[in-house]
Design an enzyme around this catalytic site. Structure first.
Site, PDB file in Angstrom:
ATOM      1  CG  ASP A  88      38.879  25.684  56.309  1.00 35.60           C
ATOM      2  OD1 ASP A  88      38.135  26.021  55.365  1.00 35.60           O
ATOM      3  OD2 ASP A  88      38.541  24.847  57.167  1.00 35.60           O
ATOM      4  CG  ASP A 551      16.726  31.273  24.099  1.00 38.53           C
ATOM      5  OD1 ASP A 551      17.675  30.512  24.368  1.00 38.53           O
ATOM      6  OD2 ASP A 551      16.861  32.366  23.468  1.00 38.53           O
ATOM      7  N   GLY A 576      10.565  34.757  24.700  1.00 38.89           N
ATOM      8  CA  GLY A 576      10.713  36.153  25.132  1.00 38.89           C
ATOM      9  C   GLY A 576      12.156  36.579  25.075  1.00 38.89           C
ATOM     10  CG  ASP A 577      15.059  40.380  24.253  1.00 40.15           C
ATOM     11  OD1 ASP A 577      15.254  41.268  23.409  1.00 40.15           O
ATOM     12  OD2 ASP A 577      15.922  40.039  25.100  1.00 40.15           O
ATOM     13  CG  PHE A 578      17.585  37.193  28.574  1.00 42.87           C
ATOM     14  CD1 PHE A 578      18.447  38.204  28.185  1.00 42.87           C
ATOM     15  CD2 PHE A 578      17.961  35.876  28.318  1.00 42.87           C
ATOM     16  CE1 PHE A 578      19.645  37.919  27.558  1.00 42.87           C
ATOM     17  CE2 PHE A 578      19.155  35.573  27.686  1.00 42.87           C
ATOM     18  CZ  PHE A 578      20.009  36.607  27.306  1.00 42.87           C
ATOM     19  NE  ARG A 593      29.406  27.520  26.758  1.00 39.58           N
ATOM     20  CZ  ARG A 593      29.155  27.754  25.460  1.00 39.58           C
ATOM     21  NH1 ARG A 593      27.932  27.611  24.987  1.00 39.58           N
ATOM     22  NH2 ARG A 593      30.121  28.177  24.651  1.00 39.58           N
TER      23      ARG A 593
HETATM   24  O1  LIG Z   1      31.366  35.727  61.007  1.00 46.21           O
HETATM   25  C1  LIG Z   1      31.799  35.261  59.935  1.00 46.21           C
HETATM   26  N1  LIG Z   1      32.190  33.955  59.839  1.00 46.21           N
HETATM   27  C2  LIG Z   1      32.658  33.433  58.665  1.00 46.21           C
HETATM   28  C3  LIG Z   1      32.738  34.228  57.538  1.00 46.21           C
HETATM   29  C4  LIG Z   1      33.232  33.691  56.203  1.00 46.21           C
HETATM   30  O2  LIG Z   1      32.969  32.297  56.105  1.00 46.21           O
HETATM   31  C5  LIG Z   1      33.848  31.733  55.156  1.00 46.21           C
HETATM   32  C6  LIG Z   1      34.421  30.474  55.737  1.00 46.21           C
HETATM   33  O3  LIG Z   1      34.596  29.510  54.701  1.00 46.21           O
HETATM   34  P1  LIG Z   1      36.065  29.054  54.213  1.00 46.21           P
HETATM   35  O4  LIG Z   1      37.042  29.176  55.296  1.00 46.21           O
HETATM   36  O5  LIG Z   1      35.927  27.715  53.557  1.00 46.21           O
HETATM   37  O6  LIG Z   1      36.445  30.135  53.131  1.00 46.21           O
HETATM   38  P2  LIG Z   1      35.731  30.383  51.716  1.00 46.21           P
HETATM   39  O7  LIG Z   1      34.880  31.595  51.814  1.00 46.21           O
HETATM   40  O8  LIG Z   1      35.068  29.155  51.246  1.00 46.21           O
HETATM   41  O9  LIG Z   1      36.958  30.766  50.783  1.00 46.21           O
HETATM   42  P3  LIG Z   1      38.209  29.810  50.450  1.00 46.21           P
HETATM   43  O10 LIG Z   1      38.453  30.008  48.998  1.00 46.21           O
HETATM   44  O11 LIG Z   1      39.323  30.296  51.292  1.00 46.21           O
HETATM   45  O12 LIG Z   1      37.807  28.415  50.797  1.00 46.21           O
HETATM   46  C7  LIG Z   1      34.934  32.764  54.892  1.00 46.21           C
HETATM   47  O13 LIG Z   1      34.734  33.394  53.649  1.00 46.21           O
HETATM   48  C8  LIG Z   1      34.733  33.771  56.008  1.00 46.21           C
HETATM   49  O14 LIG Z   1      35.124  35.066  55.609  1.00 46.21           O
HETATM   50  C9  LIG Z   1      32.317  35.570  57.629  1.00 46.21           C
HETATM   51  O15 LIG Z   1      32.368  36.325  56.617  1.00 46.21           O
HETATM   52  N2  LIG Z   1      31.865  36.055  58.840  1.00 46.21           N
END
Ligand SMILES: O=c1[nH]cc([C@@H]2O[C@H](COP(=O)(O)OP(=O)(O)OP(=O)(O)O)[C@@H](O)[C@H]2O)c(=O)[nH]1
Length: 684
Positions: A88, A551, A576-578, A593
């Protein structure tokens, strides 16, 4: 190179990255690590005020992401990983923790708070080692650490800020910037690990793996006392937790000496050996400046049986119980162990029987729905089988069997009149979903399953052998275009199909509309929006939003049938047809979906047309069943694929790559607790 010796240790092990971050995937893949991706369902909503320091929040979130996947895989994927990696990344400035922006205004708030200042980027990393024991229990050993990098932003002008925000790049990145991409233009200097800012501190991770696999920092056989030091001088400050009672769930501890977070729904969690006081944070000289290297630590998250029943699995982490047990339905668990003497276990037989009888249960539901049993018992509860038979013009014997079967499925309730035959009424489930006028009525979808899906599945073996749908065998004529030839070629078939789509949209609409904060969008276009049920949910959730349903003419001409008293003039219909016609202009396009109905080449045609209709910053909301990254589930999606249409069930990462190839950057992914998942992308 530290990693190589570690890589050889990991050879043959099932390594799982519990992250949807494409950057983390790229960093680890480029480093030569072989792993599976299973994005975590852990919702990043920990109360920040519970943490003494920002890095603790990042570490705890990383732990919970990794543990959620480690616990889910034995049940959902029927395999236990050897090592699960969670991470994180957060940005901190002026005492605030900045995560991913929820919208453009949030991105502006973040970036302007970073302008001209030095800030910290923390990435918490959790490594969960899973050890299966003889009794099929699994020990989870948790290593966690964090890395801090200092970043200094230049002074940013308003123009620069909004030009960057409108590029869409900030939306899926902590702090609202991507240092490895356009965001690099905002940065004056970096002190510390650059990859840590991008989202994964590879060097520190390598050192941690080296500790674990080459220097015995910890092994399940070792007795370890708190504060024992590993080879590089960092202390492994273990927090060993045991359940205070057999059904109190496991709980990870903190690496920095704070007491384990109380898990309210799990009752008291008692430390058998509390962590030492906050372990020292080491400062190490990095080649380009000093960065704090967080303490590495490990925690034995106590054993959890692979065959834990659903209730205990649910209790294992009540915070995630919803994501574990409901957003994808109850964990499907197949116990295959046998009693002594070899006779099969009752639970195994029960599970296999459920699967064998599943089609009978479905047909009983379809038939009772078709014969209006539920509507009858809603208006006249307390009828016995003979009275129901008379009303639905059926035999007493057949009606008795049908009512008893429906009661066994939880669709009806019965009570005995004094020494007379049982009388019946609807169960709560039937009242909510099976009445023709219920707000979440699935009656339309049930009839579609009975009249269209059932005949197709009756030829499943041919479909598997030929790899194509069995429309001609099921309905007596070839189908080149599923919609024109199957669903729209006759009024009653068209109405039945539209009823089906209408009922699914009614059940899922609010969850999809509120999966993200879409209040910054003013106009939306619901491509293939059919009856407009989803569109109405969007306008109900966002008073400032108007939605155009786009649609086929054969569909739009019937929209009045579903909304005779159309009260909300913020929903309009355009025929319309997308694939061929100009798309209505909007700042948010909704694809609910739709993409699963088409092969990749047709999806590219459609996404290319949507991209052409978009301006930078436009939103695209995709709603589908997202398969797990290893395609181990959910079965709802994989069973749907058996209809062998030209379409394809895909994972979030597969949809993300399709969208990214047309300039749509994935900002957020949400596994709702409903039938559909959602992904919000922004046009770069
Ligand atoms: O300079 C950069 N700083 C940060 C990032 C990217 O930011 C996200 C941070 O979010 P998180 O840690 O919650 O991760 P998620 O992308 O949500 O994926 P999870 O499934 O692990 O929660 C992260 O992707 C960094 O790479 C960047 O790219 N550059």
């Amino acid at each position: 190179m530290v990693l190589n010796p570690v890589i050889s240790k990991l050879a043959g092990k099932l390594v799982v990255l519990a992250s949807a971050s494409p950057r983390r995937l790229e960093i680890l893949r480029n480093a030569g690590l072989r792993f599976e991706v299973v994005p975590s369902w852990f919702k990043e909503t920990l109360d920040k005020s519970l943490f003494k320091a920002p890095h603790e929040y990042a570490v705890e979130t990383a732990k919970q992401k990794a543990l959620e996947v480690a616990r889910r895989m034995p049940f959902k994927h029927l395999k236990t990983p050897d090592i699960v990696i969670g991470a994180d990344t957060i940005v901190t400035v002026d005492g605030m923790i900045l995560e991913k922006p929820v919208d453009k205004d949030d991105a502006y708030r973040m970036l302007s708070s970073l302008s001209g200042k030095s800030h910290s980027v923390f990435t918490g990393v959790a490594i969960v080692l899973c050890h299966e024991k003889e009794n099929d229990e699994v020990d989870y050993q948790l290593f966690a650490f964090y890395e801090e990098t200092k970043v200094k932003f230049a002074d940013l002008s308003e123009n620069m800020l909004w030009e960057y925000i409108n590029s869409g790049e900030p939306m899926d990145k902590a702090g609202g910037y991507g240092i490895q991409a356009l965001g690099g233009m905002l940065v004056e200097y970096v002190h510390g690990d650059f990859l840590n800012v991008v989202g994964f501190p590879l060097n520190h991770f390598c050192k941690q793996l080296d500790l674990i696999y080459n220097h015995g920092a910890f092994s399940s056989e070792q007795e370890t006392s708190p504060g024992s030091s590993s080879h590089n001088g960092t202390h492994a400050s273990p927090t060993i937790l045991t359940q205070s009672s057999p059904d109190t769930p496991a709980q990870s501890g903190h690496s920095n000496g704070s007491s384990a977070k109380h898990n309210p729904s799990a009752g008291q969690t008692r430390h058998t050996q509390s962590s030492p006081s906050a372990s020292p944070v080491h400062k190490v000289k990095k080649n380009d400046g000093e960065s704090e290297v967080g303490e590495s630590s490990w925690t034995l998250v106590n054993s959890l049986s692979k065959h834990t029943d659903d209730r205990q699995a649910e209790l294992v982490d009540s915070e995630n119980a919803a994501s574990l047990m409901t957003s994808r339905g109850p964990a499907m668990e197949l116990n295959v162990t046998e009693h002594e003497g070899g006779e099969p276990r009752k639970e195994d037989l029960q599970r296999i029987t459920e699967l064998m009888d599943g089609f009978k249960a479905s047909k009983a539901l379809f038939t009772a729905s078709k014969m209006c049993v539920f509507d009858l018992l809603q208006s006249r509860p307390g009828l016995d089988a003979a009275q129901v038979a008379e009303e639905i013009k059926a035999s007493v014997k057949g009606t008795e069997c049908l009512l008893e079967a429906c009661e066994s499925l939880g669709l009806l309730k019965s009570k005995e009149r004094k020494c007379q035959k049982p009388v019946y009424e609807n169960s709560g489930l039937a009242s909510r979903f099976l009445l023709s006028d219920a707000p979440f009525s699935l009656q339309g979808y049930i009839q579609h399953c009975d009249k269209t899906v059932w005949p197709l599945f009756s030829h499943l073996e041919d479909a598997v052998r030929e790899g194509s749908n069995q429309h001609e065998k099921a309905f007596g004529k070839k189908s080149k275009d599923m919609f024109q030839d199957t669903f729209y070629n006759s009024l009653d078939v068209k109405l039945r199909f539209m009823n089906a789509m209408h009922s699914i949209a009614k059940v899922t609409g609010q969850a999809v509309a509120t999966a993200f904060d879409l209040s910054s969008f003013k106009t939306a276009c619901d491509l293939g929006g059919c009856t407009g049920a989803m569109a109405y949910e969007f306008t109900k959730s966002y008073p400032g939003l108007s939605v155009t349903v786009f649609d086929l003419p054969a569909v739009v001409e019937m929209s009045e049938h579903f909304h005779p008293l159309r009260t909300d003039n913020r929903v309009s219909f355009v025929a319309g047809d997308f694939f061929n016609d100009d798309l209505p202009k909007a700042d948010l396009y909704i694809l609910a979906r739709i993409l699963h109905d088409w092969p990749d080449e047709k999806v590219h045609v459609l996404l290319s047309r949507v991209a052409d209709a978009c301006t930078p910053g436009c939103g695209l909301l995709l709603s589908e069943i997202f398969l797990d990254e290893d395609r181990g589930g959910p079965s709802r999606g994989l069973l749907q694929a058996l209809s062998m249409s030209d379409g394809k069930q895909r994972s979030a990462a597969e949809y993300g790559l399709l969208l990214e190839s047309h300039g749509f950057i994935t900002a957020h992914i949400r596994h709702t607790d409903n039938l559909l998942d959602a992904m919000l992308c922004i046009k770069a």
